[in-house]
Design a protein around this motif. Structure first.
Motif, PDB file in Angstrom:
ATOM      1  N   ALA A 285      37.362  40.537  38.291  1.00 17.61           N
ATOM      2  CA  ALA A 285      35.994  40.892  37.948  1.00 17.61           C
ATOM      3  C   ALA A 285      36.155  42.424  37.979  1.00 17.61           C
ATOM      4  CB  ALA A 285      35.083  40.590  38.856  1.00 17.61           C
TER       5      ALA A 285
ATOM      6  N   TRP B 170      33.543  45.835  38.891  1.00 13.59           N
ATOM      7  CA  TRP B 170      32.164  46.155  39.353  1.00 13.59           C
ATOM      8  C   TRP B 170      31.637  47.455  38.881  1.00 13.59           C
ATOM      9  CZ3 TRP B 170      29.583  42.994  42.928  1.00 13.59           C
ATOM     10  CH2 TRP B 170      30.347  41.735  43.282  1.00 13.59           C
TER      11      TRP B 170
ATOM     12  N   ALA C 149      35.380  39.879  34.108  1.00 11.54           N
ATOM     13  CA  ALA C 149      33.887  39.696  34.169  1.00 11.54           C
ATOM     14  C   ALA C 149      33.215  40.907  34.757  1.00 11.54           C
ATOM     15  CB  ALA C 149      33.670  38.193  34.862  1.00 11.54           C
TER      16      ALA C 149
ATOM     17  N   ARG D 119      30.647  42.734  37.101  1.00 13.04           N
ATOM     18  CA  ARG D 119      29.718  42.236  38.224  1.00 13.04           C
ATOM     19  C   ARG D 119      28.820  43.548  38.373  1.00 13.04           C
ATOM     20  NH1 ARG D 119      31.789  38.076  41.588  1.00 13.04           N
ATOM     21  NH2 ARG D 119      29.779  38.415  42.637  1.00 13.04           N
TER      22      ARG D 119
END
Length: 303
Positions: A254, A256, A279, A281
């Motif tokens: 992930a 951020w 991903a 976030r």
């Protein structure tokens, strides 16, 4: 190696294995935005800062607490109290940084930020609780604002030091030596840019977010992009302005960034991050961003 020659750096870095250390931190630390307000000294060379009227201390505190809660789902995340005398302390990664078994204290350009380096509680945590060796760069004269000025590929031991009023060549070498990096590329930031981590992020050693407009030399952009191909994303001006380059990977899967940054991502950027295995976030941080930094600036990494 520490050099301004981006071709030589690229030739060396291509052959460096990803065995320098963990690609992501084992814990994180924050400093609460207590007394959060405009720091006029910092505003002198940070074009991202808002006006006094835009600062909302209560909203900043609430969003910062949500940031801690979100990050704590991924790794242990500590938060030290803030201090109204140091309104920029919400961005602690400029002042304190770590490597295996040691911690660094940076030399900040502005006196209002130099006060942060004297915090006995943070020094005591790293030196006393974790028993890390101290490398104190705060008393020498060359600015070196740690992981604001120096973006690090922790997996390969590579540094990317953008030079500005916040970091000069001597300061960059001091950080390079203190961290024991294998190679550091020196380059000038574009006029008006103050920190490298606003225009460049290296994600878990395998991808890079690059804001080309933040670099004075397009050749440096090309070299970094080539090093991290096929997972080198060159962000558009709108993504740059929304702090999409001020991102961090705290795990392998992930990345951020702030909600504003995530909302600015183009479909192509979203697809490229997904292809790199990340991903997105996001945490709402608009009240923090008026202070001139975003999510990555708030996060101190513990290695």
């Amino acid at each position: 190696m520490i050099t301004r020659d981006h071709a030589a750096f690229l030739a060396f870095a291509r052959g460096v294995p990803a065995d320098f250390g963990p690609a992501t931190a084992r814990a994180a630390f924050l400093v609460a935005p207590d007394g959060f307000r405009l720091a006029e000294q910092s505003a002198a060379d940070n074009r991202y800062m808002g006006q006094t009227i835009a600062f909302d201390a209560a909203r900043a505190s609430s969003q910062h607490r949500e940031l801690q809660r979100a990050l704590a789902q991924v790794l242990p995340t500590l938060c030290f109290a803030g201090d109204p005398a140091t309104p920029d302390a919400v961005f602690p990664n400029n002042v304190f940084a770590t490597a295996a078994g040691r911690y660094l204290i940076g030399r900040m350009r502005h006196p209002v930020r130099q006060r942060e380096a004297d915090r006995a509680d943070i020094r005591g945590f790293f030196g006393g609780v974790l028993d890390y060796a101290e490398i104190d760069l705060s008393t020498q004269e060359h600015p070196c604002e740690l992981t604001g000025a120096l973006v690090i590929d922790r997996a390969r031991g590579l540094g990317f030091a953008g030079l500005s009023e916040r970091c000069d060549e001597v300061g960059a070498k001091l950080m390079h030596d203190a961290l024991g990096l294998r190679a550091t590329l020196l380059f000038d930031l574009a006029p008006g840019e103050y920190h490298t981590n606003v225009v460049l992020a290296v994600l878990a050693g395998r991808a890079a977010l690059i804001c080309p407009g933040g670099f004075a030399d397009a050749g440096v952009v090309a070299a970094i992009a080539e090093l991290y191909a096929p997972h080198a994303l060159q962000l558009a001006p709108g993504e740059h302005a929304a702090f999409a380059g001020n991102a961090i990977a705290l795990s392998d899967e992930a990345v951020w960034m702030s909600a504003r940054a995530a909302q600015s991502l183009t479909a192509a950027s979203q697809a490229a991050l997904a292809a790199a295995g990340f991903a997105v976030r996001a945490v709402e941080l608009d009240a923090i961003e008026v202070g001139g930094g975003s999510l990555r600036c708030c996060v101190g990494e513990i290695f």
